[in-house]
Design a protein around this motif. Structure first.
Motif, PDB file in Angstrom:
ATOM      1  N   LEU A   1      62.967   8.273   0.698  1.00  0.00           N
ATOM      2  CA  LEU A   1      63.489   8.616   1.860  1.00  0.00           C
ATOM      3  C   LEU A   1      62.502   9.243   2.627  1.00  0.00           C
ATOM      4  O   LEU A   1      62.367   8.692   3.702  1.00  0.00           O
ATOM      5  CB  LEU A   1      64.650   9.396   1.719  1.00  0.00           C
ATOM      6  N   VAL A   2      61.858  10.217   2.006  1.00  0.00           N
ATOM      7  CA  VAL A   2      60.792  11.125   2.962  1.00  0.00           C
ATOM      8  C   VAL A   2      59.630  10.185   3.322  1.00  0.00           C
ATOM      9  O   VAL A   2      59.335  10.056   4.424  1.00  0.00           O
ATOM     10  CB  VAL A   2      60.243  12.278   2.073  1.00  0.00           C
ATOM     11  N   ILE A   3      59.228   9.158   2.462  1.00  0.00           N
ATOM     12  CA  ILE A   3      58.168   8.169   2.788  1.00  0.00           C
ATOM     13  C   ILE A   3      58.693   7.231   3.993  1.00  0.00           C
ATOM     14  O   ILE A   3      57.892   6.977   4.878  1.00  0.00           O
ATOM     15  CB  ILE A   3      57.791   7.579   1.522  1.00  0.00           C
ATOM     16  N   GLY A   4      60.049   6.861   3.869  1.00  0.00           N
ATOM     17  CA  GLY A   4      60.468   5.969   4.871  1.00  0.00           C
ATOM     18  C   GLY A   4      60.582   6.728   6.234  1.00  0.00           C
ATOM     19  O   GLY A   4      60.300   6.193   7.082  1.00  0.00           O
ATOM     20  N   LEU A   5      61.207   7.817   6.281  1.00  0.00           N
ATOM     21  CA  LEU A   5      61.054   8.720   7.485  1.00  0.00           C
ATOM     22  C   LEU A   5      59.729   8.886   8.071  1.00  0.00           C
ATOM     23  O   LEU A   5      59.580   8.958   9.270  1.00  0.00           O
ATOM     24  CB  LEU A   5      62.006   9.832   7.211  1.00  0.00           C
ATOM     25  N   ILE A   6      58.595   9.370   7.230  1.00  0.00           N
ATOM     26  CA  ILE A   6      57.423   9.329   7.802  1.00  0.00           C
ATOM     27  C   ILE A   6      56.886   8.006   8.472  1.00  0.00           C
ATOM     28  O   ILE A   6      56.523   8.079   9.343  1.00  0.00           O
ATOM     29  CB  ILE A   6      56.235   9.828   6.726  1.00  0.00           C
ATOM     30  N   LEU A   7      57.164   6.986   7.666  1.00  0.00           N
ATOM     31  CA  LEU A   7      56.526   5.843   8.202  1.00  0.00           C
ATOM     32  C   LEU A   7      57.510   5.405   9.658  1.00  0.00           C
ATOM     33  O   LEU A   7      56.875   5.061  10.587  1.00  0.00           O
ATOM     34  CB  LEU A   7      56.958   4.645   7.344  1.00  0.00           C
ATOM     35  N   LEU A   8      58.622   5.843   9.869  1.00  0.00           N
ATOM     36  CA  LEU A   8      59.342   5.486  10.997  1.00  0.00           C
ATOM     37  C   LEU A   8      58.949   6.382  12.008  1.00  0.00           C
ATOM     38  O   LEU A   8      58.982   6.059  13.235  1.00  0.00           O
ATOM     39  CB  LEU A   8      60.840   5.427  10.832  1.00  0.00           C
ATOM     40  N   TYR A   9      58.950   7.585  11.943  1.00  0.00           N
ATOM     41  CA  TYR A   9      59.187   8.823  12.986  1.00  0.00           C
ATOM     42  C   TYR A   9      57.766   9.663  13.115  1.00  0.00           C
ATOM     43  O   TYR A   9      57.397  10.057  14.025  1.00  0.00           O
ATOM     44  CB  TYR A   9      60.155   9.604  12.613  1.00  0.00           C
ATOM     45  N   ALA A  10      56.734   9.499  12.069  1.00  0.00           N
ATOM     46  CA  ALA A  10      55.587  10.320  12.225  1.00  0.00           C
ATOM     47  C   ALA A  10      54.453   9.430  11.633  1.00  0.00           C
ATOM     48  O   ALA A  10      53.756   9.795  10.599  1.00  0.00           O
ATOM     49  CB  ALA A  10      55.700  11.624  11.451  1.00  0.00           C
ATOM     50  N   ASN A  11      54.364   8.065  12.178  1.00  0.00           N
ATOM     51  CA  ASN A  11      53.631   7.209  11.210  1.00  0.00           C
ATOM     52  C   ASN A  11      52.100   7.515  11.373  1.00  0.00           C
ATOM     53  O   ASN A  11      51.420   7.672  12.476  1.00  0.00           O
ATOM     54  CB  ASN A  11      53.612   5.753  12.284  1.00  0.00           C
ATOM     55  N   PRO A  12      51.691   7.814  10.208  1.00  0.00           N
ATOM     56  CA  PRO A  12      50.060   8.070   9.959  1.00  0.00           C
ATOM     57  C   PRO A  12      49.255   6.944  10.371  1.00  0.00           C
ATOM     58  O   PRO A  12      48.148   7.096  10.748  1.00  0.00           O
ATOM     59  CB  PRO A  12      50.240   8.729   8.674  1.00  0.00           C
ATOM     60  N   LEU A  13      49.652   5.682   9.984  1.00  0.00           N
ATOM     61  CA  LEU A  13      48.950   4.542  10.127  1.00  0.00           C
ATOM     62  C   LEU A  13      48.568   4.316  11.736  1.00  0.00           C
ATOM     63  O   LEU A  13      47.354   4.072  12.196  1.00  0.00           O
ATOM     64  CB  LEU A  13      49.558   3.316   9.588  1.00  0.00           C
ATOM     65  N   LEU A  14      49.641   4.376  12.650  1.00  0.00           N
ATOM     66  CA  LEU A  14      49.429   4.137  13.902  1.00  0.00           C
ATOM     67  C   LEU A  14      48.374   5.259  14.476  1.00  0.00           C
ATOM     68  O   LEU A  14      47.460   4.905  15.287  1.00  0.00           O
ATOM     69  CB  LEU A  14      50.862   4.281  14.628  1.00  0.00           C
TER      70      LEU A  14
ATOM     71  N   LEU B   1      67.497  16.948   5.630  1.00  0.00           N
ATOM     72  CA  LEU B   1      67.079  16.096   6.617  1.00  0.00           C
ATOM     73  C   LEU B   1      67.850  14.632   6.669  1.00  0.00           C
ATOM     74  O   LEU B   1      68.058  14.349   7.705  1.00  0.00           O
ATOM     75  CB  LEU B   1      65.531  15.711   6.478  1.00  0.00           C
ATOM     76  N   ALA B   2      67.988  14.137   5.600  1.00  0.00           N
ATOM     77  CA  ALA B   2      68.855  13.229   5.563  1.00  0.00           C
ATOM     78  C   ALA B   2      70.306  13.236   6.049  1.00  0.00           C
ATOM     79  O   ALA B   2      70.757  12.313   6.971  1.00  0.00           O
ATOM     80  CB  ALA B   2      69.362  12.503   4.377  1.00  0.00           C
ATOM     81  N   GLY B   3      70.923  14.332   6.099  1.00  0.00           N
ATOM     82  CA  GLY B   3      72.215  14.631   6.664  1.00  0.00           C
ATOM     83  C   GLY B   3      72.144  14.839   8.026  1.00  0.00           C
ATOM     84  O   GLY B   3      72.833  14.152   8.831  1.00  0.00           O
TER      85      GLY B   3
END
Lengths: 254, 91
Positions: free
Chosen positions: B72-85, A199-201
């Protein structure tokens, strides 16, 4: 969720009136829903997504290769040449790879490990052909990890009998919960490692293509593709299969 | 200050959180560097075992990388599939 996804449009600036970058463009590395399925699963809508399509393309590629290879081997010649040579080399390399790390138990697992490494490697490198790598979907990698963990636990029970249960209470019975979690944590770590890397890639390549001016996307991304798609994909395919073999051998000899 | 919407605040804080989550990349970087350094030293001492050393090193590095990928996965979740919002919008 929909709201969050709608707000990722990238706002870009104009410098001196020229459009340097795309305006309000979506950075596109998401899984798209293509066709809605006529049934529901656990109350959720089921969609045919890009992951499925790319996965089917990869499987079709492997199948065609396998059929051609089978035809070639059935009509094999005494002195191999060209394609048959390559096939024999690949099969030998694969069985050496498995036997080297699993020892005498390798024979039974050559088929599984070979399938796994071929499939994961082709999935990872499918980004080179403009597909969205199926392994950049957590559903795919989680299923692969479930298969591996099932095999690990099957071998644990088959070879250790009651030792599989008593080893959970060693060295102290108090450690039972953490031992139990440790047995199944490889499910999470195996799947997240593969998923996160690919995914990072995918994200980095999508950002590069969408955020930079068109002139920068002409020949320069080939280095990015070589590293992120090819090298990283090959390493992750190797690591996933290697860890599968190491875990299984551990349980057999444990 | 008064024209910051609630959604905007959540998105901004999520972006900061994603940045903080990616601090997790420090650990694997150091770990992989140490592994590569010792791998190079081992090859220098025993060049014949280069293949084994390489595969062991890569395996160890990939395992060390996992903790960074969790960040990284947590960062991506926060940016693109935000559970808080989505939770805020549902309430």
């Amino acid at each position: 969720m929909e709201y969050a996804l709608a707000n990722i449009g990238v706002h870009l600036t104009r410098i001196g009136g020229t459009r340097l970058l795309a305006e309000e463009e979506e950075v596109d590395f998401f899984i798209h829903k293509l066709v809605k399925m006529p049934f529901k699963f656990l109350g959720q809508d089921v969609y045919l997504t890009t992951t499925h399509v790319c996965m089917l393309i990869v499987i079709a590629a492997i199948l065609i290769f396998a059929l051609v290879a089978r035809h070639k081997i059935m009509n094999s010649e005494e002195i191999p040449g060209g394609f048959q040579n390559v096939l024999e080399l690949a099969v030998e390399a694969l069985s050496n790879f498995v036997n080297g790390s699993m020892g005498e138990h390798g024979k039974k697992y050559v088929n599984y490990v070979g399938t796994l490494i071929l499939y994961i490697f082709l999935c990872n490198t499918s980004g080179l052909f403009g597909l969205r790598p199926p392994t950049a979907d957590y559903g795919t990698t989680f299923c692969l990890a479930i298969i591996t963990v099932t095999m690990i636990q099957y071998n644990n029970i088959k070879y250790n009998k009651f030792g599989a249960i008593t080893s959970l209470f060693e060295p102290l019975p108090v450690l039972f919960p953490s031992n139990l979690i440790g047995e199944f944590s490889s499910l999470i770590s195996l799947s997240l490692r593969l998923f996160g890397n690919i995914l990072a890639g995918t994200v980095m390549i999508a950002l590069y293509y969408n955020l930079l001016p068109v002139i920068a996307t002409i020949a320069i991304p080939s280095f990015l593709h070589a590293y992120l798609d090819f090298f990283s994909g090959a390493i992750q395919a190797y690591v996933f299969t290697m860890l599968t073999m190491v875990f299984i051998t551990q349980k057999i000899e444990g | 200050m008064s024209n910051i919407t609630n959604e905007g605040l959540i998105l901004a804080c999520s972006a900061i959180g994603a940045g903080l989550a990616l601090i997790a990349g420090i650990g694997p970087g150091i770990g992989q560097g140490i592994a590569a350094g010792h791998g190079a030293a081992a090859v220098g001492r025993n060049p014949g075992a280069k293949g084994d050393i390489m595969s062991t090193m890569l395996l160890g590095q990939a395992v060390a990388e996992t903790t960074g990928l969790y960040g990284l996965v947590i960062g991506l979740i926060l940016l693109y599939a935000n559970p808080l919002l989505s939770r805020f919008l549902k309430l």
